[in-house]
Design an enzyme around this catalytic site. Structure first.
Site, PDB file in Angstrom:
ATOM      1  N   SER A 125       0.841  -1.188   0.000  1.00  0.00           N
ATOM      2  CA  SER A 125       0.000   0.000   0.000  1.00  0.00           C
ATOM      3  C   SER A 125       0.881   1.244   0.000  1.00  0.00           C
ATOM      4  O   SER A 125       2.031   1.190   0.437  1.00  0.00           O
ATOM      5  CB  SER A 125      -0.864  -0.035   1.264  1.00  0.00           C
ATOM      6  N   SER A 126       0.353   2.356  -0.449  1.00  0.00           N
ATOM      7  CA  SER A 126       1.168   3.588  -0.571  1.00  0.00           C
ATOM      8  C   SER A 126       1.604   4.116   0.791  1.00  0.00           C
ATOM      9  O   SER A 126       2.526   4.925   0.880  1.00  0.00           O
ATOM     10  CB  SER A 126       0.347   4.659  -1.293  1.00  0.00           C
ATOM     11  N   CYS A 127       1.010   3.639   1.879  1.00  0.00           N
ATOM     12  CA  CYS A 127       1.393   4.159   3.200  1.00  0.00           C
ATOM     13  C   CYS A 127       2.775   3.649   3.626  1.00  0.00           C
ATOM     14  O   CYS A 127       3.292   4.030   4.662  1.00  0.00           O
ATOM     15  CB  CYS A 127       0.359   3.770   4.252  1.00  0.00           C
TER      16      CYS A 127
ATOM     17  N   TYR B  83       0.588  -0.862  10.392  1.00  0.00           N
ATOM     18  CA  TYR B  83       0.189  -1.512   9.125  1.00  0.00           C
ATOM     19  C   TYR B  83       1.296  -1.339   8.094  1.00  0.00           C
ATOM     20  O   TYR B  83       1.690  -2.269   7.393  1.00  0.00           O
ATOM     21  CB  TYR B  83      -1.115  -0.851   8.660  1.00  0.00           C
TER      22      TYR B  83
ATOM     23  N   LYS C  10       3.579  -4.144   6.036  1.00  0.00           N
ATOM     24  CA  LYS C  10       3.653  -4.206   4.572  1.00  0.00           C
ATOM     25  C   LYS C  10       5.109  -4.132   4.097  1.00  0.00           C
ATOM     26  O   LYS C  10       5.506  -4.834   3.158  1.00  0.00           O
ATOM     27  CB  LYS C  10       2.818  -3.081   3.947  1.00  0.00           C
TER      28      LYS C  10
ATOM     29  N   HIS D 224     -12.611   3.756   4.236  1.00  0.00           N
ATOM     30  CA  HIS D 224     -11.755   4.824   3.718  1.00  0.00           C
ATOM     31  C   HIS D 224     -12.617   6.027   3.351  1.00  0.00           C
ATOM     32  O   HIS D 224     -13.840   5.934   3.328  1.00  0.00           O
ATOM     33  CB  HIS D 224     -10.996   4.318   2.481  1.00  0.00           C
TER      34      HIS D 224
HETATM   35  N1  LIG Z   1      -8.469  -0.721  -0.094  1.00  0.00           N
HETATM   36  C1  LIG Z   1      -7.487   0.086  -0.484  1.00  0.00           C
HETATM   37  O1  LIG Z   1      -7.673   1.304  -0.712  1.00  0.00           O
HETATM   38  C2  LIG Z   1      -6.100  -0.468  -0.673  1.00  0.00           C
HETATM   39  C3  LIG Z   1      -5.127   0.441  -1.075  1.00  0.00           C
HETATM   40  C4  LIG Z   1      -3.854  -0.035  -1.255  1.00  0.00           C
HETATM   41  C5  LIG Z   1      -3.547  -1.352  -1.030  1.00  0.00           C
HETATM   42  N2  LIG Z   1      -4.510  -2.200  -0.648  1.00  0.00           N
HETATM   43  C6  LIG Z   1      -4.082  -3.592  -0.427  1.00  0.00           C
HETATM   44  O2  LIG Z   1      -4.909  -4.502  -1.110  1.00  0.00           O
HETATM   45  C7  LIG Z   1      -5.027  -5.714  -0.345  1.00  0.00           C
HETATM   46  C8  LIG Z   1      -6.495  -6.053  -0.189  1.00  0.00           C
HETATM   47  O3  LIG Z   1      -7.135  -4.965   0.442  1.00  0.00           O
HETATM   48  P1  LIG Z   1      -8.743  -4.792   0.334  1.00  0.00           P
HETATM   49  O4  LIG Z   1      -9.010  -3.351   0.309  1.00  0.00           O
HETATM   50  O5  LIG Z   1      -9.282  -5.700  -0.734  1.00  0.00           O
HETATM   51  O6  LIG Z   1      -9.193  -5.364   1.777  1.00  0.00           O
HETATM   52  P2  LIG Z   1     -10.544  -6.102   2.184  1.00  0.00           P
HETATM   53  O7  LIG Z   1     -11.667  -5.670   1.306  1.00  0.00           O
HETATM   54  O8  LIG Z   1     -10.647  -5.939   3.648  1.00  0.00           O
HETATM   55  O9  LIG Z   1     -10.211  -7.632   1.813  1.00  0.00           O
HETATM   56  C9  LIG Z   1      -9.281  -8.340   2.556  1.00  0.00           C
HETATM   57  C10 LIG Z   1      -9.629  -9.813   2.414  1.00  0.00           C
HETATM   58  O10 LIG Z   1      -8.658 -10.555   3.151  1.00  0.00           O
HETATM   59  C11 LIG Z   1      -9.352 -11.558   3.864  1.00  0.00           C
HETATM   60  N3  LIG Z   1      -8.620 -11.904   5.085  1.00  0.00           N
HETATM   61  C12 LIG Z   1      -8.218 -11.067   6.069  1.00  0.00           C
HETATM   62  N4  LIG Z   1      -7.604 -11.770   7.060  1.00  0.00           N
HETATM   63  C13 LIG Z   1      -7.644 -13.071   6.669  1.00  0.00           C
HETATM   64  C14 LIG Z   1      -7.205 -14.295   7.251  1.00  0.00           C
HETATM   65  N5  LIG Z   1      -6.588 -14.318   8.426  1.00  0.00           N
HETATM   66  N6  LIG Z   1      -7.400 -15.456   6.574  1.00  0.00           N
HETATM   67  C15 LIG Z   1      -8.045 -15.434   5.377  1.00  0.00           C
HETATM   68  N7  LIG Z   1      -8.499 -14.319   4.765  1.00  0.00           N
HETATM   69  C16 LIG Z   1      -8.301 -13.163   5.404  1.00  0.00           C
HETATM   70  C17 LIG Z   1     -10.707 -10.946   4.237  1.00  0.00           C
HETATM   71  O11 LIG Z   1     -11.604 -12.006   4.492  1.00  0.00           O
HETATM   72  P3  LIG Z   1     -13.104 -11.693   5.014  1.00  0.00           P
HETATM   73  O12 LIG Z   1     -13.881 -11.399   3.759  1.00  0.00           O
HETATM   74  O13 LIG Z   1     -13.504 -12.963   5.672  1.00  0.00           O
HETATM   75  O14 LIG Z   1     -12.991 -10.533   5.961  1.00  0.00           O
HETATM   76  C18 LIG Z   1     -11.025 -10.153   2.969  1.00  0.00           C
HETATM   77  O15 LIG Z   1     -11.736 -10.938   2.035  1.00  0.00           O
HETATM   78  C19 LIG Z   1      -4.313  -5.465   0.982  1.00  0.00           C
HETATM   79  O16 LIG Z   1      -3.053  -6.058   0.958  1.00  0.00           O
HETATM   80  C20 LIG Z   1      -4.191  -3.977   1.045  1.00  0.00           C
HETATM   81  O17 LIG Z   1      -3.021  -3.591   1.684  1.00  0.00           O
HETATM   82  C21 LIG Z   1      -5.781  -1.831  -0.468  1.00  0.00           C
END
Ligand SMILES: NC(=O)c1ccc[n+]([C@@H]2O[C@H](COP(=O)([O-])OP(=O)(O)OC[C@H]3O[C@@H](n4cnc5c(N)ncnc54)[C@H](OP(=O)(O)O)[C@@H]3O)[C@@H](O)[C@H]2O)c1
Length: 325
Positions: free
Chosen positions: A111-113, A140, A144, A183
């Site tokens: 992530s950008s953070c 966090y 990362k 967010h």
């Molecule tokens: N959202 C953003 O703006 C953003 C920006 C930059 C980078 N990212 C990166 O993108 C990636 C995904 O982020 P996202 O926004 O898609 O998050 P999200 O919507 O919260 O999805 C995360 C997924 O991971 C699963 N998960 C979490 N802990 C787990 C565990 N212990 N075992 C199995 N599954 C698990 C969750 O399962 P459940 O469905 O059961 O909760 C969920 O489906 C991350 O690495 C994040 O750093 C996101």
């Protein structure tokens, strides 16, 4: 030649999340026939023994690690221990297992953070670890950074084709619209939607955290999925030519002030709400714009405009979130 074939086993970790579900859709649309997924209840990725057993059984050819504990400023501030330990556990278990079971390629999502709070903008991949992090989400961010370093270490020691994608702020279908943990962009779509009145009364005011001056970059999640599959299909030498450290920023290359974003969402939702700023709340990092020179050099560019993305996200919110809550 893409190192990953259409019939290869591709494990999408976190396939129900915002990013994982978009990547799953993209792989299906691009004709990949062997996509492997497990829900958290089927496979808790923070449990090493279960992760090893899964890899021993499935032997995936490619892993896209989109599973993580993710959240906004309030969630990071409230649950720092969970954010650092859950994320380090998940990524360590999956990256280690990918090594032990000879996965051909692993793509880690950061992530950008991860970049220093006051680094020069736009943020270049090589400014990593050159200054202090934004305190509100440092736990966090450190997790990362550990994931990025693990990919680099496994490439250096074992020659593994493991690399990292650093997306900017993402939004779209399956986003988190819970006002306590979401967010800024999904929170604003919900606030403006719920402030809209019926029967001709005034639309209620919408309150924003902070001063509205911070600038942010937003990428529609289907564009992120398109970039992920694009990177997955690139030969290893092309990836490490443009990214010797195995890090690729994914973004639009332009940002917007939170106040302008609020005005844009207000106009897309045809709202008449007055916008109020609660300056007692933190602004977070003053600016966070990604340098996307590397991924553009590889041949990928964002395609979906912010206005188009907000329209699609609001439609998804109305058809999915509202209908289920
Ligand atoms: N959202 C953003 O703006 C953003 C920006 C930059 C980078 N990212 C990166 O993108 C990636 C995904 O982020 P996202 O926004 O898609 O998050 P999200 O919507 O919260 O999805 C995360 C997924 O991971 C699963 N998960 C979490 N802990 C787990 C565990 N212990 N075992 C199995 N599954 C698990 C969750 O399962 P459940 O469905 O059961 O909760 C969920 O489906 C991350 O690495 C994040 O750093 C996101």
């Amino acid at each position: 030649m893409s190192p990953i074939n259409k019939s290869d086993k591709i494990f999408v970790a976190g396939h129900r999340g915002l990013v994982g579900s978009a990547i799953y859709r993209q792989l299906q649309q691009k004709g990949y026939t062997n996509i492997v997924t497990r829900s958290r209840s089927e496979l808790d990725l923070s449990n090493q023994a279960n992760v090893d057993a899964f890899f021993d059984e499935i032997r995936p050819d490619c892993v896209i690690l989109a599973a993580a504990k993710v959240g906004g400023i309030l969630a990071n501030d409230t649950y720092p221990a969970d954010f650092i330990s859950d994320n380090i556990a998940i990524q360590t278990n999956v990256i280690r297992a990918a090594h032990s079971y000879n996965t051909k390629r692993l793509i880690f999502l950061g992530s950008s953070c991860i970049y220093p709070k006051l680094a020069e903008q736009p943020l270049r991949e090589d400014c990593l670890l050159t200054g202090p992090l934004e305190p509100t989400n440092e736990w966090y961010a450190v997790a990362k950074i550990a994931g990025i370093k693990m990919c680099q270490a496994y490439k250096k020691q074992h020659g593994h084709d493991f690399f990292s994608l650093m997306p900017t702020n993402l939004y779209g279908p399956n986003d988190n619209f819970d006002l306590k943990t979401s967010h800024v962009l999904p929170a604003l779509i919900r606030k403006f939607h719920e402030a809209k009145s019926s029967h001709g009364a005034e639309d209620a005011p919408v309150t924003l955290w902070g001063s509205g001056t911070p600038k942010r970059e937003f990428l529609y999640v289907d564009d992120m999925a398109d970039a992920t599959v694009f990177a997955m299909e690139q030969p290893s030498d092309k990836i490490f030519d443009v990214a010797p450290d195995g890090i690729l920023n994914i973004g639009v290359g332009e940002d917007i002030a939170i106040s302008e974003l609020a005005e844009l969402i207000k106009s897309v939702l045809n709202s008449k709400s007055e916008i109020v700023y609660d300056t007692s709340k933190p602004d977070g990092t003053p600016r966070k714009l990604m340098d996307v020179t590397r991924i553009n050099k590889l041949g990928w560019n964002a395609k979906i405009s912010l206005e188009e993305g907000i329209q699609r996200s609001h439609q998804w919110f109305c058809e999915n979130y509202l209908s289920t809550t």
